[in-house]
Enzyme design. Structure first.
Site, PDB file in Angstrom:
ATOM      1  CG  HIS A 190      -1.986  -1.036   1.167  1.00 25.31           C
ATOM      2  ND1 HIS A 190      -2.595  -1.540   2.285  1.00 25.31           N
ATOM      3  CD2 HIS A 190      -2.552  -1.674   0.119  1.00 25.31           C
ATOM      4  CE1 HIS A 190      -3.499  -2.438   1.918  1.00 25.31           C
ATOM      5  NE2 HIS A 190      -3.486  -2.535   0.620  1.00 25.31           N
ATOM      6  NE  ARG A 328     -10.386  -5.473 -10.907  1.00 29.60           N
ATOM      7  CZ  ARG A 328      -9.407  -5.172 -10.048  1.00 29.60           C
ATOM      8  NH1 ARG A 328      -8.190  -5.628 -10.262  1.00 29.60           N
ATOM      9  NH2 ARG A 328      -9.634  -4.399  -9.005  1.00 29.60           N
ATOM     10  CD  GLU A 418      -5.854 -10.676 -11.656  1.00 32.57           C
ATOM     11  OE1 GLU A 418      -5.800  -9.795 -10.789  1.00 32.57           O
ATOM     12  OE2 GLU A 418      -6.895 -11.314 -11.936  1.00 32.57           O
ATOM     13  CG  ASN A 441       0.064  -5.009  -8.639  1.00 32.73           C
ATOM     14  OD1 ASN A 441       0.930  -4.708  -9.441  1.00 32.73           O
ATOM     15  ND2 ASN A 441      -0.692  -4.110  -8.043  1.00 32.73           N
ATOM     16  NE  ARG A 452      -1.134  -6.669  -3.752  1.00 36.95           N
ATOM     17  CZ  ARG A 452      -2.014  -6.567  -4.730  1.00 36.95           C
ATOM     18  NH1 ARG A 452      -1.789  -7.164  -5.868  1.00 36.95           N
ATOM     19  NH2 ARG A 452      -3.109  -5.857  -4.588  1.00 36.95           N
ATOM     20  CB  CYS A 489      -3.867  -3.140 -15.991  1.00 36.17           C
ATOM     21  SG  CYS A 489      -4.435  -4.708 -15.309  1.00 36.17           S
TER      22      CYS A 489
END
Length: 564
Positions: A190, A328, A418, A441, A452, A489
């Site tokens: 974040h 999305r 992903e 990500n 992450r 993206c």
């Protein structure tokens, strides 16, 4: 950079730029209530005091998110949901009813939740810091002490912390905070995402920064991850000269994204809703590459109605006449619980559970309603609507989504890549998916089995990991053979050097937070398509992320002059 090696600390540069100034540390000291603190006997008044503090905290977090927009809003809304959780409120009420003071009731109730999160797998365990921040904010209100946050200063400074809560990062003043350095965090934490959205130089996962005395002059290189204590005037000037060169290159580059020899690379914006359109347009976005529709669904007892959805989608579509808008569909599940979705039951690791399209297939009526609203929203606009499903795993997923979208009147339906399985079998997904969009990500997280949000695993959260680059290349190659577009993206698209490598691997468009667009546009303008291809091939040939980045840079000489 510094005069001795001891002067320089190395972390992970996650937001390019140069920060310089004295160290100030995050104020996060909130006294914890006594273990036996009891109230005076008025249960009703004490319950009201506790509930009001929780509600005020939630409202404050939501308001901060509304002001910040973008990624910050999503993160802060999730924190606000924690403060509004009915089960948590009921537990606090019960404890007060048993005689506990409001402060003690809140602390003990949240300790139970904390233990649950810590034991619910790494993905949820990483949210413990967010819960701790909510607890401290509620306790500060109850105790009448300052709410934790950014230190006050009349002069610019470098903010140093173990880590930053979303509410801290989202409300930073870029006029005062010249840079951020944290001991924890990773490239997609974040802190990293929000720092990029604010355009603040930032270095995370930087061991040793906690020992730098407050007031020490610090030089932060957000591009290369170096942090220098008490730098020389020459150190500062060299880094600032590179930053000036970057600024000049940004000023000279405008219009659609393209390489130096004119190869088009559409540069798109990641947004969370209409509130983010201003920044996207101001930074030259050619369209939207990721419209996260979760914001429309968060913090509600019932799903938004048809017309509300139509209005929100149409506002975004109308902002880009002639441009592409990639939406999305709802990305929710036990990792992002919504009150109107059926309860999931306990999942040991929600990141590997029923989330994204897996949840969409479980509640097809929600997916159908969203797709119908999108189809209606497109009518009368000049934008090109594309819709994609998150968390797609195999060809059966791609077929289901294409069929469902087609019945709603949408025939440009693609998938997010992903999950490594989707990348490895992209040639099969391309039989029905109209396009691919790689979410780096999650792809990095799943490829390297590294949450992450866990700073200790920072080296595995790097999209420069060569296994991740292999999967991106495989996806882009399959897309090219099937005559499908393949965008990125994820946050990898915001890395100026990596953006050139991605183009070299066959990626056809890049989407990112709006503030990253000018730097990426400038970087692409320094390299030819052939240089990008050579950089991509060189990166793939290396063993690890550091070597891959160094090898790529050797084939991108124009970027070196800009300090990338």
């Amino acid at each position: 950079m510094g005069e001795t090696m001891a002067d320089v600390l190395t972390g992970v540069g996650v937001s390019p730029g140069v920060g310089y100034g004295p160290v100030l540390r995050l104020a996060r000291s909130v006294p914890q209530p006594d273990a036996d603190a009891r109230h005076s006997g008025d249960d009703t008044a004490e319950i009201q005091r506790a509930v009001q503090a929780m509600q005020d905290t939630a409202d404050d977090l939501s308001a901060r998110g509304e002001r910040a927009g973008g990624e910050a809003r999503q993160v802060l809304d999730a924190q606000a949901l924690m403060a509004r959780d009915p089960a948590l409120s009921d537990d606090v009420r019960r404890r007060v009813g048993e005689g506990a003071a409001a402060e003690r009731a809140v602390s003990e109730a949240m300790a139970v939740y904390r233990e649950m999160l810590a034991g619910a797998g790494e993905y949820m365990a990483a949210r413990v810091a967010d819960l701790d921040d909510v607890r401290d904010r509620v306790l500060a209100r109850l105790m009448g002490v300052p709410v934790p946050g950014i230190p006050e200063s009349d002069t610019p400074f470098v903010l140093v912390a173990n880590d930053l809560a979303p509410a801290d990062t989202a409300t930073l003043d870029p006029e005062l905070v010249t840079g951020i350095v944290t001991r924890e965090g990773g490239p997609t934490s974040h802190t990293a995402i929000l720092a990029r959205s604010l355009g603040l130089p930032a270095v995370v996962a930087c061991p040793g920064v906690e020992s730098i005395p407050e007031g020490t002059q610090l030089l932060v290189d957000g591009a290369n991850g170096e942090v220098t204590s008490d730098p020389t005037a020459s150190d500062v000037e060299t880094l600032r000269a590179a930053a000036s060169a970057r600024a000049a290159a940004v000023a000279e580059s405008s219009g659609p994204g393209r390489t130096r020899d004119g190869h088009p690379v559409p540069l798109l914006a990641n947004i969370g809703g209409p509130a983010d359109l201003g920044a996207a347009v101001a930074n030259g976005a050619e369209g939207v590459g990721l419209y996260r529709t979760e914001f429309l669904f968060l913090d509600r007892e019932h799903a938004p109605g048809h017309q509300e959805q139509v209005d929100a989608y149409r506002e975004v579509l109308e902002a880009f006449p002639g441009g592409k808008v990639v939406v999305r569909t709802l990305d929710a599940g036990s990792d992002k619980p919504l009150a109107f979705l059926p309860p999931m039951g306990e999942e040991p690791n929600p990141a590997l559970g029923e989330r994204g399209m897996r949840m969409g297939r479980r509640v097809p009526e929600v997916t159908d309603a969203q797709l119908r609203a999108l189809a209606e929203a497109q009518q009368g606009t000049q934008a090109r609507l594309q819709v994609m499903a998150p968390m797609v795993t195999d060809a059966a997923d791609a077929e289901w989504f294409a069929d469902t979208a087609g019945r709603a009147g949408i025939h440009d339906a693609g998938v997010m890549v992903e999950v490594p399985a989707a990348a490895l079998r992209a040639h099969h997904l391309a039989e029905t998916a109209a396009f691919f969009s790689i979410g780096t990500n999650d792809l990095t997280q799943y490829t390297c089995a590294a949450d992450r949000e866990i700073g200790a695993l920072g080296r595995f959260q790097d999209p420069w990991q060569t296994a991740v680059l292999d999967l991106i290349a495989a996806t882009a190659t399959a897309a090219g053979k099937a005559d499908r577009s393949c965008g990125v993206c994820g946050e990898a698209a915001a890395d100026p050097v990596l953006s050139c490598v991605l183009v070299g691997l066959g990626v056809t468009s890049l989407s990112m937070g709006a503030t990253a667009l000018p730097l990426v546009r400038a970087a692409l303008a320094q390299a030819t398509l052939e240089q990008c291809r050579r950089a991509g091939a060189a990166a793939l040939a290396e063993r690890g992320p550091g070597e891959a980045k160094r090898a790529a840079r050797e084939h991108l000489p124009g970027l070196a002059d800009l300090g990338f």
